[in-house]
Design a protein around this motif. Structure first.
Motif, PDB file in Angstrom:
ATOM      1  N   LEU A   1      63.273   8.367  14.932  1.00 35.10           N
ATOM      2  CA  LEU A   1      63.575   6.948  15.122  1.00 35.10           C
ATOM      3  C   LEU A   1      62.947   6.102  14.021  1.00 35.10           C
ATOM      4  CD1 LEU A   1      63.186   6.726  19.000  1.00 35.10           C
ATOM      5  CD2 LEU A   1      65.310   6.708  17.674  1.00 35.10           C
ATOM      6  N   ILE A   2      61.689   6.381  13.707  1.00 39.97           N
ATOM      7  CA  ILE A   2      61.022   5.635  12.635  1.00 39.97           C
ATOM      8  C   ILE A   2      61.699   5.912  11.295  1.00 39.97           C
ATOM      9  CG2 ILE A   2      58.892   5.420  11.293  1.00 39.97           C
ATOM     10  CD1 ILE A   2      58.731   4.019  13.931  1.00 39.97           C
TER      11      ILE A   2
ATOM     12  N   THR B   1      64.847   6.999  10.575  1.00 38.26           N
ATOM     13  CA  THR B   1      66.204   6.472  10.407  1.00 38.26           C
ATOM     14  C   THR B   1      66.222   4.946  10.328  1.00 38.26           C
ATOM     15  OG1 THR B   1      66.489   6.637  12.819  1.00 38.26           O
ATOM     16  CG2 THR B   1      67.371   8.428  11.470  1.00 38.26           C
ATOM     17  N   CYS B   2      65.389   4.289  11.123  1.00 34.93           N
ATOM     18  CA  CYS B   2      65.357   2.817  11.094  1.00 34.93           C
ATOM     19  C   CYS B   2      64.795   2.295   9.777  1.00 34.93           C
ATOM     20  CB  CYS B   2      64.539   2.283  12.270  1.00 34.93           C
ATOM     21  SG  CYS B   2      65.317   2.526  13.881  1.00 34.93           S
ATOM     22  N   SER B   3      63.678   2.866   9.329  1.00 29.72           N
ATOM     23  CA  SER B   3      63.107   2.440   8.048  1.00 29.72           C
ATOM     24  C   SER B   3      64.050   2.805   6.901  1.00 29.72           C
ATOM     25  CB  SER B   3      61.737   3.075   7.829  1.00 29.72           C
ATOM     26  OG  SER B   3      61.823   4.492   7.798  1.00 29.72           O
TER      27      SER B   3
ATOM     28  N   CYS C   1      56.856  12.343   9.783  1.00 31.90           N
ATOM     29  CA  CYS C   1      57.345  11.168   9.050  1.00 31.90           C
ATOM     30  C   CYS C   1      57.345  11.443   7.549  1.00 31.90           C
ATOM     31  CB  CYS C   1      56.484   9.945   9.368  1.00 31.90           C
ATOM     32  SG  CYS C   1      56.820   9.219  10.981  1.00 31.90           S
TER      33      CYS C   1
ATOM     34  N   TRP D   1      63.213   7.100   3.843  1.00 31.24           N
ATOM     35  CA  TRP D   1      63.364   5.985   2.897  1.00 31.24           C
ATOM     36  C   TRP D   1      63.182   6.448   1.455  1.00 31.24           C
ATOM     37  CZ3 TRP D   1      59.818   4.437  -0.672  1.00 31.24           C
ATOM     38  CH2 TRP D   1      58.475   4.760  -0.482  1.00 31.24           C
TER      39      TRP D   1
ATOM     40  N   CYS E   1      73.500   8.553  11.878  1.00 24.31           N
ATOM     41  CA  CYS E   1      72.256   8.421  12.652  1.00 24.31           C
ATOM     42  C   CYS E   1      72.538   8.484  14.151  1.00 24.31           C
ATOM     43  CB  CYS E   1      71.552   7.110  12.314  1.00 24.31           C
ATOM     44  SG  CYS E   1      70.817   7.062  10.668  1.00 24.31           S
TER      45      CYS E   1
ATOM     46  N   ILE F   1      74.849   4.839   9.106  1.00 29.51           N
ATOM     47  CA  ILE F   1      74.626   4.340  10.472  1.00 29.51           C
ATOM     48  C   ILE F   1      75.328   5.243  11.482  1.00 29.51           C
ATOM     49  CG2 ILE F   1      75.069   2.436  12.065  1.00 29.51           C
ATOM     50  CD1 ILE F   1      74.769   0.529   9.686  1.00 29.51           C
TER      51      ILE F   1
ATOM     52  N   LEU G   1      67.336   2.858   7.080  1.00 29.21           N
ATOM     53  CA  LEU G   1      68.441   1.897   7.065  1.00 29.21           C
ATOM     54  C   LEU G   1      68.046   0.611   6.357  1.00 29.21           C
ATOM     55  CD1 LEU G   1      71.258   0.970   7.900  1.00 29.21           C
ATOM     56  CD2 LEU G   1      70.295   0.281  10.115  1.00 29.21           C
ATOM     57  N   VAL G   2      66.844   0.124   6.652  1.00 31.97           N
ATOM     58  CA  VAL G   2      66.367  -1.090   5.972  1.00 31.97           C
ATOM     59  C   VAL G   2      66.300  -0.858   4.463  1.00 31.97           C
ATOM     60  CG1 VAL G   2      64.415  -2.661   5.693  1.00 31.97           C
ATOM     61  CG2 VAL G   2      65.090  -1.910   7.983  1.00 31.97           C
TER      62      VAL G   2
END
Length: 490
Positions: free
Chosen positions: A250-251, A253-255, A24, A30, A57, A54, A257-258
């Motif tokens: 997964l963690i 790319t999702c964080s 991570c 991020w 990803c 998006i 995106l936010v």
């Protein structure tokens, strides 16, 4: 390790939590969304870059899945060097080894380089009359790189614990940035954020111009496969390595995106003209209303970028060590030697240090140099993916069946591999492009030239005598059958 014909020399200090933390922090999606997305925002606008991010990803995910399965088949530091094909495995794995080693060394360089640039940007924010010179960035890179070298040698035995601590800081830094942006920053409207599509680099086709932001997006999400190169230091690696690869991706790319959407709500085009050289510093300054607040938030990014590059150095050195262990590099015996006291391949770490210091001399700190390093990293990395995934497809089609493994794609494997291979070719066409269609010396993408030069050196070495000492990792395999069925005794 015994079935793969390898000798266990490194201590398995990493468990699932520590390797998950390691990856991570290495990805730090991020963090790079804020500090390294300027090119993507300039190329496609906020709406265009969010859409490209998006999309990237999703279409990059099959590559990650393919790498996760390969890491379970052969959990060694060589990663995808353990190509599942035998007839031409020696030469193909040799080429893949050079590509993979080059890509990870460039990953270290890009992180250290960015850290040095950000420190200079912070100096300019603190004192706008500061006389910024390119050589200063190189000296800062040297200092950061030396810190990473110490952590990966003297501090190597404590690296697993350090990763958990840094991961906690990573989460707190994420929360601090999100809260500051959401609470304090003036906001753009949703229509502005999601509806702004630009062809900032001036390509003749508008849609094609937006797609050029893909290189910036990919740079933000790569790196989860670094867990594979730490496999020989991970307990129960056949299971924990693929879990670490997928979980961190997964963690991340999702964080990411936010953070990207949040940052775009606070971003204005005039930030691209910041005197510090970084749009995010101007956004921080506008958000907090003070230089001090902007400097504090910038310091968080610098620290995390440094630790990301340090983790890349760990993975890069293990990849270099693994390739040298198979005889793929000049002076392989010395490079593959593990220090009995520090339990790390000292010379492999030293090579990573020296590579970064020398590569960072390119144009002494310019943005073009940073872009070239990123492109070189991505070209080498995706070329490796094509070779490895291509051989995986061949093995699935023409057999024999893949070895038993603890983590498998099952019946979906062939379709996922084919999609990953085709997308890799598509991505490469954009990665090798110059930054603008009007190519000049300062906008030329020199990465393909450097890439070809390195590959020529590798081929000369191979045919001049390297083929006599390089045998390829698969030739050492003792028995493929049931090699994943026995778990490490607890």
């Amino acid at each position: 390790m015994d079935r793969l014909g390898k000798k266990q020399e490194l201590k398995r200090n990493f468990r699932l939590l520590s390797i998950f933390s390691f990856m991570c922090v290495a990805m730090s999606t991020w963090v790079f969304v804020i500090s390294a997305s300027t090119g993507g925002l300039a190329a496609g606008g906020t709406g265009g870059f969010i859409a490209v991010y998006i999309g990237s990803c999703f279409v990059y995910f099959p590559i990650v899945l393919s790498l996760a399965e390969m890491s379970s088949i052969a959990p060694t530091a060589g990663g995808q060097l353990n190509l599942p094909i035998s007839k031409v495995q020696k030469f193909i794995s040799y080429i893949a080894g050079w590509l993979l080693t080059l890509s990870w060394l460039c990953g270290v360089a890009s992180g250290m380089f960015l850290s040095g640039q950000m420190v200079q940007g912070a100096m300019l924010l603190h004192n706008e009359n500061f006389d910024a010179q390119p050589y200063q960035v190189w000296l800062l890179v040297l200092a950061f790189c030396f810190g990473g070298f110490l952590l990966n040698t003297v501090g190597a035995k404590h690296l697993a614990l350090v990763e958990v601590i840094v991961a906690a800081f990573f989460v707190m830094g994420y929360a601090a940035n999100i809260i500051v942006f959401w609470v304090m920053s003036p906001k753009n409207s949703a229509s502005e954020v999601f509806g702004t599509f630009t062809n900032g680099d001036g390509w003749s086709n508008f849609g094609y111009g937006i797609l050029t932001a893909q290189t910036a997006a990919l740079y933000l999400i790569i790196g989860s496969d670094g867990a594979a190169h730490m496999a020989e230091e991970i307990q129960d690696a056949a299971s924990n390595v693929p879990k670490g690869i997928l979980g961190s991706y997964l963690i991340g790319t999702c964080s990411g995106l936010v953070m990207l959407v949040t940052f775009c709500f606070c971003f204005t085009a005039d930030a691209l003209d910041s005197g510090t050289g970084f749009a995010f510093i101007a956004v921080y300054q506008r958000t907090t209303g003070s230089n001090g607040g902007a400097l504090a938030l910038t310091a968080i990014l610098i620290i995390l970028t440094f630790f990301s590059a340090t983790n890349f150095m760990a993975s890069a050195s293990r990849q270099t060590y693994a390739f040298a262990r198979d005889g793929g590099l000049p002076f392989s015996k010395a490079i593959a030697k593990v220090s009995p006291n520090l339990n790390v391949p000292i010379l492999a770490v030293t090579i990573a240090f020296a590579f970064v210091v020398l590569l960072s001399l390119i144009d002494l700190g310019s943005y073009v140099a940073f872009s070239a390093i990123i492109s070189l990293q991505l070209i080498a990395l995706f070329a490796t993916y094509e070779v490895a995934i291509g051989t995986l497809i061949y093995r699935r089609l023409y057999g024999p069946p893949l070895p038993e493994r603890r983590w498998s794609l099952g019946r979906w494997g062939l379709g996922i591999n084919i999609f990953a291979f085709v997308y890799g070719l598509f991505a490469l066409t954009f990665i090798v492009l110059p930054s603008t269609p009007s190519v000049k010396g300062e906008t030329m993408n020199w990465a393909p030239v450097i890439f070809v030069g390195v590959m020529c050196i590798s081929l000369v070495y191979y045919f001049a005598g390297g083929r006599k000492i390089y045998f390829g990792p698969v030739r050492l395999v003792k028995n493929e059958s049931e090699w994943a069925r026995q778990r490490i005794a607890k």
